[in-house]
Design an enzyme around this catalytic site. Sequence first.
Site, PDB file in Angstrom:
ATOM      1  N   ASN A 229       6.723  37.220  62.264  1.00  0.00           N
ATOM      2  CA  ASN A 229       6.079  37.857  61.112  1.00  0.00           C
ATOM      3  C   ASN A 229       6.644  37.282  59.817  1.00  0.00           C
ATOM      4  O   ASN A 229       7.844  37.340  59.573  1.00  0.00           O
ATOM      5  CB  ASN A 229       6.357  39.362  61.205  1.00  0.00           C
ATOM      6  CG  ASN A 229       5.931  40.112  59.952  1.00  0.00           C
ATOM      7  OD1 ASN A 229       5.098  39.633  59.189  1.00  0.00           O
ATOM      8  ND2 ASN A 229       6.505  41.292  59.766  1.00  0.00           N
TER       9      ASN A 229
ATOM     10  N   ASN B 142      18.034  35.304  51.112  1.00  0.00           N
ATOM     11  CA  ASN B 142      18.927  36.431  51.330  1.00  0.00           C
ATOM     12  C   ASN B 142      20.347  36.147  50.847  1.00  0.00           C
ATOM     13  O   ASN B 142      21.127  37.050  50.626  1.00  0.00           O
ATOM     14  CB  ASN B 142      18.971  36.794  52.814  1.00  0.00           C
ATOM     15  CG  ASN B 142      17.612  37.292  53.298  1.00  0.00           C
ATOM     16  OD1 ASN B 142      16.960  38.079  52.615  1.00  0.00           O
ATOM     17  ND2 ASN B 142      17.175  36.820  54.438  1.00  0.00           N
TER      18      ASN B 142
ATOM     19  N   ASP C 247      11.390  38.350  48.029  1.00  0.00           N
ATOM     20  CA  ASP C 247      12.408  37.316  48.206  1.00  0.00           C
ATOM     21  C   ASP C 247      11.891  36.090  48.944  1.00  0.00           C
ATOM     22  O   ASP C 247      12.646  35.361  49.563  1.00  0.00           O
ATOM     23  CB  ASP C 247      13.644  37.903  48.908  1.00  0.00           C
ATOM     24  CG  ASP C 247      13.341  38.405  50.323  1.00  0.00           C
ATOM     25  OD1 ASP C 247      12.158  38.388  50.718  1.00  0.00           O
ATOM     26  OD2 ASP C 247      14.289  38.804  51.020  1.00  0.00           O
TER      27      ASP C 247
ATOM     28  N   ARG D 114      23.761  40.376  50.321  1.00  0.00           N
ATOM     29  CA  ARG D 114      24.295  39.082  50.757  1.00  0.00           C
ATOM     30  C   ARG D 114      24.339  38.019  49.659  1.00  0.00           C
ATOM     31  O   ARG D 114      24.946  36.977  49.831  1.00  0.00           O
ATOM     32  CB  ARG D 114      23.482  38.565  51.955  1.00  0.00           C
ATOM     33  CG  ARG D 114      23.851  39.274  53.250  1.00  0.00           C
ATOM     34  CD  ARG D 114      22.883  38.915  54.363  1.00  0.00           C
ATOM     35  NE  ARG D 114      21.596  39.579  54.201  1.00  0.00           N
ATOM     36  CZ  ARG D 114      20.516  39.312  54.944  1.00  0.00           C
ATOM     37  NH1 ARG D 114      20.592  38.397  55.896  1.00  0.00           N
ATOM     38  NH2 ARG D 114      19.389  39.963  54.737  1.00  0.00           N
TER      39      ARG D 114
ATOM     40  N   ALA E 137      12.449  46.299  46.093  1.00  0.00           N
ATOM     41  CA  ALA E 137      13.371  47.392  45.822  1.00  0.00           C
ATOM     42  C   ALA E 137      14.713  47.220  46.519  1.00  0.00           C
ATOM     43  O   ALA E 137      15.644  47.980  46.283  1.00  0.00           O
ATOM     44  CB  ALA E 137      12.736  48.719  46.232  1.00  0.00           C
TER      45      ALA E 137
HETATM   46  C1  UD1 Z   1      10.913  42.082  57.290  1.00  0.00           C
HETATM   47  C2  UD1 Z   1      10.009  42.510  58.441  1.00  0.00           C
HETATM   48  C3  UD1 Z   1      10.089  41.459  59.556  1.00  0.00           C
HETATM   49  C4  UD1 Z   1       9.710  40.098  59.003  1.00  0.00           C
HETATM   50  C5  UD1 Z   1      10.580  39.749  57.801  1.00  0.00           C
HETATM   51  C6  UD1 Z   1      10.069  38.490  57.150  1.00  0.00           C
HETATM   52  C7  UD1 Z   1      10.006  44.959  58.423  1.00  0.00           C
HETATM   53  C8  UD1 Z   1      10.495  46.192  59.059  1.00  0.00           C
HETATM   54  N1  UD1 Z   1      10.418  43.795  58.944  1.00  0.00           N
HETATM   55  O1  UD1 Z   1      12.243  42.097  57.741  1.00  0.00           O
HETATM   56  O2  UD1 Z   1       9.189  41.792  60.600  1.00  0.00           O
HETATM   57  O3  UD1 Z   1       9.829  39.120  60.019  1.00  0.00           O
HETATM   58  O4  UD1 Z   1      10.530  40.793  56.803  1.00  0.00           O
HETATM   59  O5  UD1 Z   1      10.953  38.042  56.155  1.00  0.00           O
HETATM   60  O6  UD1 Z   1       9.261  45.030  57.481  1.00  0.00           O
HETATM   61  N2  UD1 Z   1      12.315  46.379  50.536  1.00  0.00           N
HETATM   62  C9  UD1 Z   1      12.001  47.410  49.691  1.00  0.00           C
HETATM   63  N3  UD1 Z   1      12.395  48.657  50.017  1.00  0.00           N
HETATM   64  C10 UD1 Z   1      13.073  48.940  51.145  1.00  0.00           C
HETATM   65  C11 UD1 Z   1      13.391  47.884  52.016  1.00  0.00           C
HETATM   66  C12 UD1 Z   1      12.994  46.619  51.700  1.00  0.00           C
HETATM   67  O7  UD1 Z   1      11.380  47.193  48.651  1.00  0.00           O
HETATM   68  O8  UD1 Z   1      13.372  50.115  51.352  1.00  0.00           O
HETATM   69  C13 UD1 Z   1      11.903  45.020  50.192  1.00  0.00           C
HETATM   70  C14 UD1 Z   1      13.083  44.081  50.046  1.00  0.00           C
HETATM   71  O9  UD1 Z   1      13.543  44.058  48.699  1.00  0.00           O
HETATM   72  C15 UD1 Z   1      12.489  42.752  50.491  1.00  0.00           C
HETATM   73  C16 UD1 Z   1      11.351  43.128  51.423  1.00  0.00           C
HETATM   74  O10 UD1 Z   1      11.115  44.508  51.241  1.00  0.00           O
HETATM   75  O11 UD1 Z   1      11.963  42.025  49.383  1.00  0.00           O
HETATM   76  C17 UD1 Z   1      11.684  42.865  52.891  1.00  0.00           C
HETATM   77  O12 UD1 Z   1      12.819  43.638  53.258  1.00  0.00           O
HETATM   78  P1  UD1 Z   1      13.962  43.054  54.166  1.00  0.00           P
HETATM   79  O13 UD1 Z   1      14.987  44.101  54.333  1.00  0.00           O
HETATM   80  O14 UD1 Z   1      14.388  41.738  53.641  1.00  0.00           O
HETATM   81  O15 UD1 Z   1      13.162  42.901  55.561  1.00  0.00           O
HETATM   82  P2  UD1 Z   1      13.535  41.957  56.753  1.00  0.00           P
HETATM   83  O16 UD1 Z   1      14.694  42.511  57.483  1.00  0.00           O
HETATM   84  O17 UD1 Z   1      13.654  40.583  56.256  1.00  0.00           O
HETATM   85 CA    CA Z   2      14.136  39.453  54.116  1.00  0.00          CA
END
Ligand code: UD1
Ligand code: CA
Length: 445
Positions: free
Chosen positions: A160, A212, A101, A15, A10
Amino acid sequence: MPLTAVVLAAGLGTRMRSPVAKVLHPLLGRPMVRWIVDALQAQGADVVVVVHHHEEQVRGALADAGVRFARQTAPRGTGDALLAALPELPDGGPVLVTAGDTPLLRAESVGRLLGQHHGPATVAAFEARDPTGYGRVVEGVGIVEEAACTPRQREIRLVNSGFYVFDAAYLRRKLPALEPHPPKGEYWLTDLVDARAKVVAGFGEEEFLGVNDRAALAEARDILSRRINRAWAAQGVEFDSLEHALVEVGVRLEPGARVGYGTAIRGESRVAGDLGENCVVVDSIVEAGATVRAGSVCEGAVVRAGAVVGPLARLRPGARVEAGAHVGNFCEVKNATLHPGAKVNHLSYVGDASIGAGTNVGAGAITCNYDGVQKHRTEVGAGVFIGTNVSLVAPVTVGDGAIVGAGTVVGQDVPADAIAVGRPELKIHPGRAEKLRARKRAAKG
Ligand code: UD1
Ligand code: CA
């Protein structure tokens, strides 16, 4: 017990600097998110995709993937994203959760984490060369997001991956109770991975490359491309270089096929023949025993056994080069059949045409298929000789065995076995060249 998997997709993907949803960027003929869905489905999972940004496009791109969707009303973090999928989850049993992703995740790794799953939560972890941006795996605590790390915890390189197995009943109990984190008020899924969670380390960093930005997208493409090429090479396909060849995922290659340095094969192509260096083959068939030489482009074309195309030839949709036929350098063929043994070897355009078996089309001969309004056909019989620089003004037919002299403009049908020659009168003025030059020099001053 049915296995459910949730893909969190979502997020916006700011970026990427792209008008296209991040998870829909194409990787070797398949949108990014589809790679993950396929890896999960390969392990028998029933997949739920969480959507919000670019929702319609994501749903559209996965319309035939056999997945269900859950809608996040606003992207308030990964914990909130999984909460949105809760109504789609079973009451008990394992639930796989992964990001949208990380397209390099392999089906084997999905199986591995599942096999190791025990208790409320299991997480895949890896040693990162640079842990910046990842949640750290802290012994006796669980996952600590970078923003919440002490300076000491920041040094930890075990991170993680964002790929987990949860017990569904645990999610039902815990997800609705997550607390938001200031300052953005985000809900972190990682809060569910506490000291009791099982950490499975030893996954490769490469597999969890998070796409990203477009640099990471290109990196992911390189890695996937190498995987695909390696698999075909193991099936008996000859590659000049595993690195410098691009074979999209929908392509089928046969043992004995060759893929030259720098060649790209895309779409639904089927290749059993020999492709030289720097060719582009899209939605085309190249049979065993056919040769496509360096720098040629084939799109929607068929090249049969014994045919030779190129170097530097262009086959457009509907081009059929039958057994033993040749298409040489700087020739373009569109919606046309070259019957067995026909030769179009230099600088020609053959469009909306049929060239009979054994016919020779001379250098620079052109089918004039377009009258400015409509396309017309050219039918050339078998065993015909078309001289150099002939214009075939369609619609027109040249019968079997005919000879058309060089430079002729063929504006009417030529019967079988006839000779057709039409040339403007050639005037020769002996000795006049030097006079002309002298006059021109004088005029120049
Ligand atoms: C997240 C993890 C982190 C981990 C990393 C690995 C959390 C809080 N942190 O961080 O510990 O090391 O992934 O790559 O989970 N997404 C949604 N809805 C939202 C927010 C995000 O669907 O409201 C989806 C994004 O599209 C993405 C995934 O969740 O595909 C991960 O979100 P992202 O913001 O990339 O998390 P990271 O900061 O990478
Ligand atoms: Ca990510």
